[in-house]
Design a protein around this motif. Sequence first.
Motif, mmCIF file in Angstrom:
data_model
loop_
_atom_site.group_PDB
_atom_site.id
_atom_site.type_symbol
_atom_site.label_atom_id
_atom_site.label_comp_id
_atom_site.label_asym_id
_atom_site.label_seq_id
_atom_site.Cartn_x
_atom_site.Cartn_y
_atom_site.Cartn_z
ATOM 1 N N GLY A 11 53.512 18.158 -18.802
ATOM 2 C CA GLY A 11 52.302 18.735 -18.903
ATOM 3 C C GLY A 11 52.174 18.937 -20.548
ATOM 4 N N VAL A 15 49.332 25.980 -20.812
ATOM 5 C CA VAL A 15 50.162 26.138 -19.810
ATOM 6 C C VAL A 15 51.805 25.644 -20.391
ATOM 7 N N GLU A 34 54.960 13.904 -21.124
ATOM 8 C CA GLU A 34 53.410 13.999 -21.393
ATOM 9 C C GLU A 34 52.579 13.134 -21.308
ATOM 10 N N GLN A 35 51.640 13.013 -20.583
ATOM 11 C CA GLN A 35 51.364 11.306 -19.857
ATOM 12 C C GLN A 35 50.849 10.184 -21.249
ATOM 13 N N ASN A 40 46.754 16.405 -26.097
ATOM 14 C CA ASN A 40 45.982 15.091 -25.343
ATOM 15 C C ASN A 40 45.092 15.592 -25.247
ATOM 16 N N ALA A 44 42.552 20.034 -20.083
ATOM 17 C CA ALA A 44 41.706 21.127 -20.613
ATOM 18 C C ALA A 44 41.294 21.686 -21.554
ATOM 19 N N SER A 45 43.265 22.014 -22.096
ATOM 20 C CA SER A 45 43.479 22.783 -23.127
ATOM 21 C C SER A 45 42.713 22.138 -24.368
ATOM 22 N N ARG A 50 37.179 27.544 -26.362
ATOM 23 C CA ARG A 50 37.402 27.917 -25.094
ATOM 24 C C ARG A 50 36.902 30.098 -25.429
ATOM 25 N N LEU A 51 36.267 29.832 -23.590
ATOM 26 C CA LEU A 51 36.076 31.810 -24.581
ATOM 27 C C LEU A 51 36.645 32.701 -23.764
ATOM 28 N N VAL A 173 54.465 11.180 -15.255
ATOM 29 C CA VAL A 173 55.132 11.662 -14.194
ATOM 30 C C VAL A 173 54.296 11.089 -12.744
ATOM 31 N N ALA A 335 42.075 26.927 -13.443
ATOM 32 C CA ALA A 335 40.799 27.431 -13.011
ATOM 33 C C ALA A 335 40.082 27.444 -14.088
ATOM 34 N N ALA A 336 38.564 27.172 -14.056
ATOM 35 C CA ALA A 336 37.675 27.502 -14.824
ATOM 36 C C ALA A 336 37.947 28.413 -16.018
ATOM 37 N N HIS A 337 39.055 29.220 -16.108
ATOM 38 C CA HIS A 337 39.167 30.883 -16.547
ATOM 39 C C HIS A 337 40.327 31.256 -17.337
ATOM 40 N N GLY A 338 40.722 29.510 -16.895
ATOM 41 C CA GLY A 338 42.531 29.916 -17.169
ATOM 42 C C GLY A 338 42.935 29.735 -18.949
ATOM 43 N N PHE A 339 42.026 29.378 -20.273
ATOM 44 C CA PHE A 339 42.385 29.361 -21.472
ATOM 45 C C PHE A 339 42.327 30.259 -21.942
ATOM 46 N N LYS A 340 42.372 31.423 -21.814
ATOM 47 C CA LYS A 340 42.110 32.242 -22.300
ATOM 48 C C LYS A 340 42.824 33.339 -21.964
HETATM 49 C C1 LIG Z 1 34.423 22.380 -19.511
HETATM 50 C C2 LIG Z 1 35.395 23.395 -19.140
HETATM 51 C C3 LIG Z 1 35.070 24.605 -20.226
HETATM 52 C C4 LIG Z 1 36.141 25.734 -19.491
HETATM 53 N N1 LIG Z 1 36.063 26.764 -19.859
HETATM 54 C C5 LIG Z 1 36.863 28.047 -20.235
HETATM 55 C C6 LIG Z 1 36.509 28.755 -20.587
HETATM 56 O O1 LIG Z 1 35.513 29.479 -21.636
HETATM 57 N N2 LIG Z 1 37.341 29.933 -20.735
HETATM 58 C C7 LIG Z 1 38.964 29.790 -20.505
HETATM 59 O O2 LIG Z 1 39.304 30.374 -20.371
HETATM 60 N N3 LIG Z 1 39.182 28.516 -19.741
HETATM 61 C C8 LIG Z 1 38.159 27.672 -19.792
HETATM 62 N N4 LIG Z 1 38.717 26.519 -19.204
HETATM 63 C C9 LIG Z 1 39.907 26.384 -18.446
HETATM 64 C C10 LIG Z 1 41.325 25.746 -19.160
HETATM 65 O O3 LIG Z 1 40.278 25.269 -19.888
HETATM 66 C C11 LIG Z 1 42.179 25.661 -18.230
HETATM 67 O O4 LIG Z 1 42.513 26.618 -17.301
HETATM 68 C C12 LIG Z 1 43.225 25.882 -19.073
HETATM 69 O O5 LIG Z 1 42.913 24.565 -20.681
HETATM 70 C C13 LIG Z 1 44.272 24.744 -18.428
HETATM 71 O O6 LIG Z 1 45.061 24.515 -19.177
HETATM 72 P P1 LIG Z 1 46.669 23.299 -18.439
HETATM 73 O O7 LIG Z 1 47.244 23.667 -19.422
HETATM 74 O O8 LIG Z 1 47.062 24.448 -16.913
HETATM 75 O O9 LIG Z 1 45.942 21.822 -18.187
HETATM 76 P P2 LIG Z 1 46.139 20.771 -19.504
HETATM 77 O O10 LIG Z 1 45.234 21.413 -20.543
HETATM 78 O O11 LIG Z 1 44.747 20.472 -18.524
HETATM 79 O O12 LIG Z 1 46.979 20.345 -19.448
HETATM 80 C C14 LIG Z 1 47.626 19.263 -18.626
HETATM 81 C C15 LIG Z 1 48.415 18.734 -19.053
HETATM 82 O O13 LIG Z 1 48.760 17.603 -18.491
HETATM 83 C C16 LIG Z 1 49.101 16.479 -18.660
HETATM 84 N N5 LIG Z 1 49.561 14.937 -17.432
HETATM 85 C C17 LIG Z 1 48.999 15.106 -16.327
HETATM 86 N N6 LIG Z 1 49.019 14.828 -15.606
HETATM 87 C C18 LIG Z 1 50.531 14.080 -15.552
HETATM 88 C C19 LIG Z 1 51.170 13.290 -15.729
HETATM 89 N N7 LIG Z 1 51.557 13.263 -14.335
HETATM 90 N N8 LIG Z 1 52.556 13.429 -16.034
HETATM 91 C C20 LIG Z 1 52.727 13.671 -17.548
HETATM 92 N N9 LIG Z 1 51.582 14.536 -17.810
HETATM 93 C C21 LIG Z 1 50.870 14.320 -17.088
HETATM 94 C C22 LIG Z 1 47.584 15.728 -19.266
HETATM 95 O O14 LIG Z 1 47.972 14.886 -20.510
HETATM 96 C C23 LIG Z 1 48.083 17.560 -20.079
HETATM 97 O O15 LIG Z 1 47.945 16.841 -21.505
HETATM 98 C C24 LIG Z 1 37.884 25.317 -19.073
HETATM 99 C C25 LIG Z 1 37.717 23.946 -18.572
HETATM 100 C C26 LIG Z 1 36.932 23.366 -18.490
HETATM 101 C C27 LIG Z 1 36.815 21.908 -18.036
#
Ligand SMILES: Cc1cc2nc3c(=O)[nH]c(=O)nc-3n(C[C@H](O)[C@H](O)[C@H](O)COP(=O)(O)OP(=O)(O)OC[C@H]3O[C@@H](n4cnc5c(N)ncnc54)[C@H](O)[C@@H]3O)c2cc1C
Length: 371
Positions: A11, A15, A34-35, A40, A44-45, A50-51, A173, A335-340
């Motif tokens: 991923g 994160v 990465e898929q 990608n 979500a990122s 993102r706020l 994966v 989680a919905a607050h995870g980007f920050k």
């Molecule tokens: C609409 C929306 C609004 C949001 N607003 C906010 C906000 O205002 N402030 C805030 O702090 N957070 C916000 N968030 C939450 C924040 O975006 C996420 O918590 C954060 O981006 C998560 O990052 P991540 O790296 O865990 O996941 P992701 O960014 O989703 O990354 C996961 C990666 O894994 C890859 N992957 C998945 N499965 C596989 C596989 N089987 N094999 C290989 N690769 C794979 C995916 O393609 C992806 O690139 C929001 C989320 C959404 C959906």
Amino acid sequence: MQNKQHFGVIGAGVVGAGIAWHLAKRGHRVTLLEQGSVPNPISASFDQHRLTRRMYPGQPHYARLMDECYAAWADLFAAMGEDHLERCGALSCSAIVGDWADRGRKVLDEVGARYELLSGRDVEQRYPFLTPGRIRWAVLEPDGGVLLADRITTDLARLCAHADVEVRANTRVTSVKKETGTAVTETGDEFTFDKLVVATGAWIPQVLPDLGSEVGPCRNVMVYFDPPAEFAEAWKKAPAIIDFGGPEEVWGAPPVRGTELKLADIGVRGSAEAGSRAEASAGELSTIRQNLAGVLKDFDRYRLKRSMVCWNHDSPDSRFMLKRDGRVVMVSACAAHGFKFGAWSASWAAKALAEEVPFDKAARHMAGLDQ
Ligand SMILES: Cc1cc2nc3c(=O)[nH]c(=O)nc-3n(C[C@H](O)[C@H](O)[C@H](O)COP(=O)(O)OP(=O)(O)OC[C@H]3O[C@@H](n4cnc5c(N)ncnc54)[C@H](O)[C@@H]3O)c2cc1C
């Protein structure tokens, strides 16, 4: 370094790519799987904004952690050579007693956060695009604002390449073997590591089905609009609108640094497997429009440009998770607050993986359970 290891990270969101970079910087060998493309666009990122805010009704532990969180972004931006946080402020409005901002302000006071309290009249004067007469008061957090998410994940990919992370794009994966640290791809290839990190965001239950009961994927709709010409300048100078007040759950990202105005409604979301139902339905768009019409003046004159569907996941208490089973480590900060918290989560997970802090200590810290 005492113990050079080969880490696999699945991923490339904020994160996973962040963890890969931190580990490679320490001299470990790292392979990032990465898929899709890296970054990608369906992760979500990857969105324009993102706020970020300190307002956390019911979750003072995360409000307290925001100082560490801002420090982690400062470190990451120094490495990138560019600051991707627009500190336009974060505005939370209260329209009725007991609404989100009313509950959140109590948490800000509890943790001693700095904010400006605006009267309803101040709000109307500063933000002429809001429906007049609705807001009782609002809290403006000066250090909040907009993180330019897609620029951050793009720069993270660049940092990973410079740090010699082996990046395997378009490598999905389908399962992992916990005892051996092996990732099995949809083409049947197997990659084995000393430790394998699963940071697949909303796709975690697809890779680690036994965690499915703890984290549920969630589908969200967001909409980009052009405001009427007379509000365009005010929107350009607007803060991140975390909450418009009242029972509606609408929020807005202002068009900062060349981004577009984005408006959304937290109520328009539902559980759905990540990657499924990628189009917003007419019913969803109509609900969003209806709720925005209540909070924005002359909303019928806003022009809908396009909508976007994005997936995150959540646990019942929205706490971030760091868990291990055999050679596999799962990081759930989607989680919905995870980007920050993205820069901070990646840094703490990397410290635990590199054995610089005890694993359980890092897990408790990320969940906000050690305060
Ligand atoms: C609409 C929306 C609004 C949001 N607003 C906010 C906000 O205002 N402030 C805030 O702090 N957070 C916000 N968030 C939450 C924040 O975006 C996420 O918590 C954060 O981006 C998560 O990052 P991540 O790296 O865990 O996941 P992701 O960014 O989703 O990354 C996961 C990666 O894994 C890859 N992957 C998945 N499965 C596989 C596989 N089987 N094999 C290989 N690769 C794979 C995916 O393609 C992806 O690139 C929001 C989320 C959404 C959906």
